[in-house]
Structure formats: structure tokens, C-alpha cells
Design a protein around this motif. Structure first.
Motif, PDB file in Angstrom:
ATOM      1  N   LEU A   1       8.688   6.144 -11.315  1.00 19.40           N
ATOM      2  CA  LEU A   1       9.259   6.791  -9.977  1.00 19.40           C
ATOM      3  C   LEU A   1       8.225   7.400  -9.595  1.00 19.40           C
ATOM      4  CD1 LEU A   1      10.430  10.470 -12.765  1.00 19.40           C
ATOM      5  CD2 LEU A   1      11.964   9.185 -10.726  1.00 19.40           C
ATOM      6  N   VAL A   2       6.465   6.722 -10.107  1.00 20.94           N
ATOM      7  CA  VAL A   2       5.544   6.675  -9.545  1.00 20.94           C
ATOM      8  C   VAL A   2       4.491   5.287  -9.830  1.00 20.94           C
ATOM      9  CG1 VAL A   2       5.211   9.633  -9.539  1.00 20.94           C
ATOM     10  CG2 VAL A   2       4.053   8.098 -11.366  1.00 20.94           C
ATOM     11  N   GLY A   3       5.324   4.767 -10.221  1.00 18.10           N
ATOM     12  CA  GLY A   3       4.591   3.535 -10.449  1.00 18.10           C
ATOM     13  C   GLY A   3       3.324   3.661 -10.823  1.00 18.10           C
ATOM     14  N   ASN A   4       2.546   2.385 -10.960  1.00 12.77           N
ATOM     15  CA  ASN A   4       1.339   1.773 -10.860  1.00 12.77           C
ATOM     16  C   ASN A   4       0.680   1.328 -10.342  1.00 12.77           C
ATOM     17  OD1 ASN A   4      -1.115   2.551 -12.443  1.00 12.77           O
ATOM     18  ND2 ASN A   4      -0.797   1.807 -14.474  1.00 12.77           N
ATOM     19  N   ILE A   5       0.136   1.474  -9.055  1.00 10.06           N
ATOM     20  CA  ILE A   5       0.628   1.168  -7.924  1.00 10.06           C
ATOM     21  C   ILE A   5      -1.477  -0.234  -8.527  1.00 10.06           C
ATOM     22  CG2 ILE A   5      -0.368   2.270  -6.211  1.00 10.06           C
ATOM     23  CD1 ILE A   5       1.178   0.155  -4.309  1.00 10.06           C
ATOM     24  N   LEU A   6      -2.010   0.504  -8.986  1.00 12.24           N
ATOM     25  CA  LEU A   6      -3.734  -0.022  -9.417  1.00 12.24           C
ATOM     26  C   LEU A   6      -3.701  -0.877 -10.313  1.00 12.24           C
ATOM     27  CD1 LEU A   6      -5.745   3.055  -9.005  1.00 12.24           C
ATOM     28  CD2 LEU A   6      -5.116   1.646  -7.327  1.00 12.24           C
TER      29      LEU A   6
ATOM     30  N   ALA B   1      -4.433   4.758   2.947  1.00  7.14           N
ATOM     31  CA  ALA B   1      -5.770   4.443   2.861  1.00  7.14           C
ATOM     32  C   ALA B   1      -6.525   5.945   2.465  1.00  7.14           C
ATOM     33  CB  ALA B   1      -6.595   4.290   3.950  1.00  7.14           C
ATOM     34  N   ALA B   2      -5.734   6.804   3.416  1.00  7.79           N
ATOM     35  CA  ALA B   2      -6.072   8.113   2.471  1.00  7.79           C
ATOM     36  C   ALA B   2      -5.469   8.530   1.159  1.00  7.79           C
ATOM     37  CB  ALA B   2      -5.499   9.672   4.183  1.00  7.79           C
ATOM     38  N   GLY B   3      -4.527   8.901   1.553  1.00  4.54           N
ATOM     39  CA  GLY B   3      -3.785   9.261  -0.263  1.00  4.54           C
ATOM     40  C   GLY B   3      -4.836   8.087  -1.368  1.00  4.54           C
ATOM     41  N   VAL B   4      -4.723   6.785  -1.138  1.00  9.70           N
ATOM     42  CA  VAL B   4      -5.321   5.656  -2.169  1.00  9.70           C
ATOM     43  C   VAL B   4      -7.176   6.674  -1.763  1.00  9.70           C
ATOM     44  CG1 VAL B   4      -7.344   4.248  -2.628  1.00  9.70           C
ATOM     45  CG2 VAL B   4      -4.345   4.124  -1.863  1.00  9.70           C
ATOM     46  N   TYR B   5      -7.429   7.629  -1.116  1.00  8.56           N
ATOM     47  CA  TYR B   5      -9.269   7.596  -1.521  1.00  8.56           C
ATOM     48  C   TYR B   5      -8.683   9.343  -2.001  1.00  8.56           C
ATOM     49  CZ  TYR B   5     -12.961   9.981   0.551  1.00  8.56           C
ATOM     50  OH  TYR B   5     -14.437  11.104   0.152  1.00  8.56           O
ATOM     51  N   LEU B   6      -8.415   9.850  -1.500  1.00  2.35           N
ATOM     52  CA  LEU B   6      -8.484  11.542  -2.137  1.00  2.35           C
ATOM     53  C   LEU B   6      -7.382  10.922  -3.844  1.00  2.35           C
ATOM     54  CD1 LEU B   6      -5.692  13.523   0.086  1.00  2.35           C
ATOM     55  CD2 LEU B   6      -8.027  13.920  -0.416  1.00  2.35           C
ATOM     56  N   SER B   7      -6.391  10.212  -3.967  1.00  2.00           N
ATOM     57  CA  SER B   7      -6.789   9.714  -5.644  1.00  2.00           C
ATOM     58  C   SER B   7      -7.780   9.505  -6.307  1.00  2.00           C
ATOM     59  CB  SER B   7      -5.287   8.724  -5.575  1.00  2.00           C
ATOM     60  OG  SER B   7      -5.521   8.284  -7.116  1.00  2.00           O
ATOM     61  N   LEU B   8      -8.626   8.957  -5.351  1.00  7.04           N
ATOM     62  CA  LEU B   8      -9.939   8.758  -5.832  1.00  7.04           C
ATOM     63  C   LEU B   8     -10.854   9.137  -6.305  1.00  7.04           C
ATOM     64  CD1 LEU B   8     -12.192   6.187  -6.976  1.00  7.04           C
ATOM     65  CD2 LEU B   8     -13.097   6.076  -4.453  1.00  7.04           C
ATOM     66  N   LEU B   9     -11.421  10.265  -5.349  1.00  9.44           N
ATOM     67  CA  LEU B   9     -11.921  11.677  -5.246  1.00  9.44           C
ATOM     68  C   LEU B   9     -11.299  12.499  -5.741  1.00  9.44           C
ATOM     69  CD1 LEU B   9     -14.382  12.375  -3.282  1.00  9.44           C
ATOM     70  CD2 LEU B   9     -12.389  13.780  -1.835  1.00  9.44           C
TER      71      LEU B   9
ATOM     72  N   THR C   1      -2.844   6.925  -8.322  1.00  7.58           N
ATOM     73  CA  THR C   1      -2.726   7.337  -6.428  1.00  7.58           C
ATOM     74  C   THR C   1      -1.062   7.035  -6.727  1.00  7.58           C
ATOM     75  OG1 THR C   1      -3.741   5.605  -8.059  1.00  7.58           O
ATOM     76  CG2 THR C   1      -3.036   4.689  -6.044  1.00  7.58           C
ATOM     77  N   GLY C   2      -0.044   6.693  -7.016  1.00  7.82           N
ATOM     78  CA  GLY C   2       1.209   6.130  -6.357  1.00  7.82           C
ATOM     79  C   GLY C   2       1.734   7.971  -5.616  1.00  7.82           C
ATOM     80  N   ALA C   3       1.487   9.272  -6.850  1.00  6.29           N
ATOM     81  CA  ALA C   3       2.206  10.642  -6.603  1.00  6.29           C
ATOM     82  C   ALA C   3       1.202  11.109  -5.707  1.00  6.29           C
ATOM     83  CB  ALA C   3       1.695  11.480  -7.919  1.00  6.29           C
TER      84      ALA C   3
END
Length: 170
Positions: A15-20, A126-134, A139-141
Motif C-alpha cells: 500500500l505505502v511502499g518502502n521507497i527509501l 522533496a517537501a514530503g521526503v523532508y517532512l518525513s525526515l523531520l 516516507t511514502g505516506a
């Protein structure tokens, strides 16, 4: 789903993957596939545009709409199935739909829509990846939610942009 006892992790990844956690082999394989399909669509772009925008003209020119529709959807199927195994269903369909809808809010021409969609896809990803990290979120969700928020903002801003006298981008 995280509390289920069996195979829930596999279902969650679908469903949400594991893109990293994508391997370099998968990246290379996917890049080759996308490159081949992109080249195919570039070479035959006039046929695809004609059957989509003016089917009557396509028939008059002897272009088989059913055949070219089949080729389009077959290539689309290759892209979707290879992408789902990497990024998950939600993220793949988010990438397919949201940038296109956002671009259609502001542009009428195909070129401008592509530019808006590609820009939106890049910036919001890029914003989604940054928010995921922060925020230490999946990441996917997080990217999916960021796309949703960006689309809502774009839809709310559209009347303001139109009211200020900015015509539809052409």
C-alpha cells in the motif's frame, strides 16, 4: 495493520511502499523501463495526441484508435506494475493523478500542464521526503499527504489567482 500477526508488513509495503529501501538494481531496471517507454511515447506522441484530442481526425487519417489505445494502456500497465512494487499503490496513483489535476487547475495547453505537473511533482516530493525526515514519519505516506495538502492549497488559491486578473496559462 501494525498489530496484525501475519503478513501485515507485506500488505503495508504494497500500500505505502518502502521507497527509501530500493536497491540500485531496482533503480537501474526501472530507469531502463521508463526510458524505453518514454522514448516510445515521444516517438509516437502525435498519434497518441491525435487519438486523445481529435478521434474523428484520427479515424479520417486511418489511425486505428483501438490499436493505439491498447499500446498506450499496455505501456501504462508496465509502468504502474513496476512502480507499485517499489513505491506502493497509494504513492504511485498519487503521482499519476495529483500533479495532473493540479496542472489542469491552472493551464489549458499540454506543454504548460506538463511543466506545472513536473514542477509540482518534484517540489512536493522533496517537501514530503523532508517532512518525513523531520517528523520521523513513513516516507511514502508522508509524500501522499503532502501531495493532498498541496492540491488543496492549489485549489483554494485558484480563485484568488483568477480574481487578480491572471488569465489561464496557455
Amino acid at each position: 495493520m501494525s498489530k496484525a500477526t501475519s503478513e501485515s508488513e507485506h500488505l503495508k509495503d504494497m500500500l505505502v511502499g518502502n521507497i527509501l529501501a530500493v536497491s540500485w538494481y531496482d533503480v537501474g531496471h526501472t530507469a531502463l523501463l521508463y526510458g524505453a517507454i518514454g522514448a516510445f511515447h515521444f516517438v509516437f506522441r502525435q498519434r497518441f495526441l491525435t487519438i486523445s484530442m481529435d478521434p474523428g481526425r484520427a479515424e479520417n487519417e486511418g489511425i486505428s484508435i483501438k490499436f493505439w489505445d491498447f499500446l498506450f494502456y499496455a505501456s501504462f500497465g508496465f509502468v504502474v506494475t513496476s512502480s507499485v512494487s517499489i513505491a506502493g499503490v497509494l504513492l504511485v496513483f498519487c503521482y499519476l493523478i495529483v500533479p495532473s489535476v493540479g496542472a489542469m487547475l491552472y493551464a489549458d495547453s499540454i506543454g504548460t500542464r506538463l511543466a506545472i505537473g513536473w514542477s509540482m511533482g518534484t517540489i512536493v516530493s522533496a517537501a514530503g521526503v523532508y517532512l518525513s525526515l523531520l517528523l520521523d514519519l513513513p516516507t511514502g505516506a508522508t509524500i501522499v499527504c503532502t501531495f493532498g495538502a498541496a492540491l488543496v492549497i492549489m485549489a483554494l488559491a485558484r480563485p484568488l489567482v483568477r480574481r487578480q486578473g491572471v488569465a489561464t496559462l496557455v
